[in-house]
Design a protein around this motif. Sequence first.
Motif, PDB file in Angstrom:
ATOM      1  N   PRO A 115       1.431   0.267  -2.911  1.00  0.00           N
ATOM      2  CA  PRO A 115       0.166   0.973  -2.715  1.00  0.00           C
ATOM      3  C   PRO A 115       0.298   2.463  -3.018  1.00  0.00           C
ATOM      4  O   PRO A 115       1.310   3.100  -2.718  1.00  0.00           O
ATOM      5  N   LEU A 164       1.914  -5.233  -9.698  1.00  0.00           N
ATOM      6  CA  LEU A 164       1.103  -4.235  -9.009  1.00  0.00           C
ATOM      7  C   LEU A 164       0.563  -4.807  -7.701  1.00  0.00           C
ATOM      8  O   LEU A 164      -0.121  -5.839  -7.689  1.00  0.00           O
ATOM      9  N   HIS A 165       0.888  -4.124  -6.597  1.00  0.00           N
ATOM     10  CA  HIS A 165       0.300  -4.445  -5.301  1.00  0.00           C
ATOM     11  C   HIS A 165      -1.220  -4.294  -5.397  1.00  0.00           C
ATOM     12  O   HIS A 165      -1.737  -3.527  -6.213  1.00  0.00           O
ATOM     13  N   LYS A 166      -1.955  -4.996  -4.549  1.00  0.00           N
ATOM     14  CA  LYS A 166      -3.419  -4.966  -4.616  1.00  0.00           C
ATOM     15  C   LYS A 166      -3.985  -3.570  -4.406  1.00  0.00           C
ATOM     16  O   LYS A 166      -5.089  -3.258  -4.888  1.00  0.00           O
ATOM     17  N   ASP A 167      -3.248  -2.705  -3.698  1.00  0.00           N
ATOM     18  CA  ASP A 167      -3.721  -1.340  -3.469  1.00  0.00           C
ATOM     19  C   ASP A 167      -3.005  -0.319  -4.346  1.00  0.00           C
ATOM     20  O   ASP A 167      -3.038   0.882  -4.059  1.00  0.00           O
ATOM     21  N   ALA A 168      -2.378  -0.802  -5.400  1.00  0.00           N
ATOM     22  CA  ALA A 168      -1.722   0.107  -6.358  1.00  0.00           C
ATOM     23  C   ALA A 168      -2.679   0.438  -7.492  1.00  0.00           C
ATOM     24  O   ALA A 168      -3.400  -0.427  -7.993  1.00  0.00           O
ATOM     25  N   VAL A 169      -2.680   1.697  -7.904  1.00  0.00           N
ATOM     26  CA  VAL A 169      -3.458   2.147  -9.055  1.00  0.00           C
ATOM     27  C   VAL A 169      -2.529   2.937  -9.974  1.00  0.00           C
ATOM     28  O   VAL A 169      -1.968   3.964  -9.561  1.00  0.00           O
ATOM     29  N   GLY A 178      -0.056  -8.943 -10.908  1.00  0.00           N
ATOM     30  CA  GLY A 178      -0.195  -8.328  -9.601  1.00  0.00           C
ATOM     31  C   GLY A 178      -1.144  -9.114  -8.726  1.00  0.00           C
ATOM     32  O   GLY A 178      -1.559 -10.230  -9.060  1.00  0.00           O
ATOM     33  N   GLY A 213      -4.103  -5.503  -8.619  1.00  0.00           N
ATOM     34  CA  GLY A 213      -3.936  -4.054  -8.687  1.00  0.00           C
ATOM     35  C   GLY A 213      -4.620  -3.498  -9.924  1.00  0.00           C
ATOM     36  O   GLY A 213      -5.010  -4.240 -10.829  1.00  0.00           O
ATOM     37  N   THR A 214      -4.749  -2.188  -9.987  1.00  0.00           N
ATOM     38  CA  THR A 214      -5.583  -1.537 -10.999  1.00  0.00           C
ATOM     39  C   THR A 214      -4.758  -0.670 -11.946  1.00  0.00           C
ATOM     40  O   THR A 214      -3.848   0.039 -11.520  1.00  0.00           O
TER      41      THR A 214
END
Length: 472
Positions: free
Chosen positions: A90, A108-113, A159, A162-163
């Motif tokens: 994240p 990518l973690h779900k809260d990673a950008v 991921g 993640g974004t």
Amino acid sequence: MNYWFVQVIGAISLVLILGSLNVKVVECKVGRGLKNTEYYAINCRKHSAVLTDFGGVGDGKTSNTKAFQSAIRKLGQYASDGGAQLIVPPGKWLTGPFNLTSHFTLFLHKDAVILASQVESEWPQLPVLPSYGRGRDAPGGRFSSLIFGTHLTDVVITGHNGTIDGQGSYWWDKFHKNQLNLTRPYMIEIMYSDQIQISNLTLVNSPSWFVHPIYSSNITIKGLTILAPVDSPNTDGIDPDSCTNTRIEDCYIVSGDDCVAVKSGWDEYGIKFGKPTQHLVIRRLTCISPDSAMIALGSEMSGGIQDVRVEDITAINTQSAVRIKTAVGRGGYVKDIFVKGMTLSTMKYVFWMTGSYGSHPDPAFDPKALPNITGINYRDVVATNVTYSAKLEGISNDPFTGICISNVSIQVSEQKKKLQWNCTDVAGVTSNVTPNTCQLLPEKGKFDCPFPNDKLSIENVQLKTCSIKKVF
């Protein structure tokens, strides 16, 4: 030095490296339900590390270019020992371009950008693509994509949704002001590679094309959400280019250009390079693109496009559905195209083929290089709020042939045009199509246009359930 001693020293070195990098061992198993630390992939990895192990700072301001590059370089040494994965935790991770390695997963973690740098000096320059002969934005070279790889085997970018944010407005502004000396970067480009997976991510605001596999094979693209302003320039969603055995499925795309654009090189350069896109399956795609196509075949198709299978696709407020774009000078071919199951709402065209697309890399194209467009099949189409049913324009002395259209219901809008089917230099047959078609596509009784019953080899690839131990 004897072999046993070398093996012992190597094992000790590996243990020391793993410890110093805080690399963790991961598991691969088969399972039904996914836990927070599980994901699907073509291959699982034995080793795992987190970007922060290499000095990454997720504050959205600190550059992580060196952290990504260092992590991938060091993790690349495990390619022959079960491979490795890099976890992006994240946070907001600002970075310039970085290159991937073989037997590697970027997760990518779900809260990673991941945020693409807008500092132009961070973007390496690359030569033009050999099948294009020049850049798309300018005659010279091009900028590297944000995530790049070449001559790789077994690469996964995935991921928990993640974004990756390309922060494309900087590049769109330069494009509109005609200030580009090189072609804008793509978001993800993989070249000359085999066994590629790009899945379960949200991709937003690419400087130009989003996902561009080129000169590659055995590609799985699945579960992507791709978003760009509908007026952003050339923000194609997914562009398989001179690729073999590709599967695109379960993607949602809002774009300023074609949601999917199938390509294989440009005029004399594509003819010379001679690498087609073939054995492509696209299913369960949803597209919104008011000024472009849900799926475009071409216009850069000089290496050929063959055996494309499209089914269960949806377009909303989109200019056209599955469009063919070509021109005199392209050469090549588009053939054996099969489309089944289109649901369309608010369209300018349902069927659109263009033989005069123009747009050449230079004046040296061969006017005798005519494209061969044949074996184009559409069936089971429901469309509402349509302006034109069809605009089918072949090439004089080079008609588009073997067109088959069956079981189609088109409801035209209040702004409908009197001539619903505009056909020139085409030949084929139709069955059970409303409204009535043109004379060049006569009704021939009740039948279904063909669709293959066999499976492509890429459809038989089974994803494994991979798990990560204690990485966040």
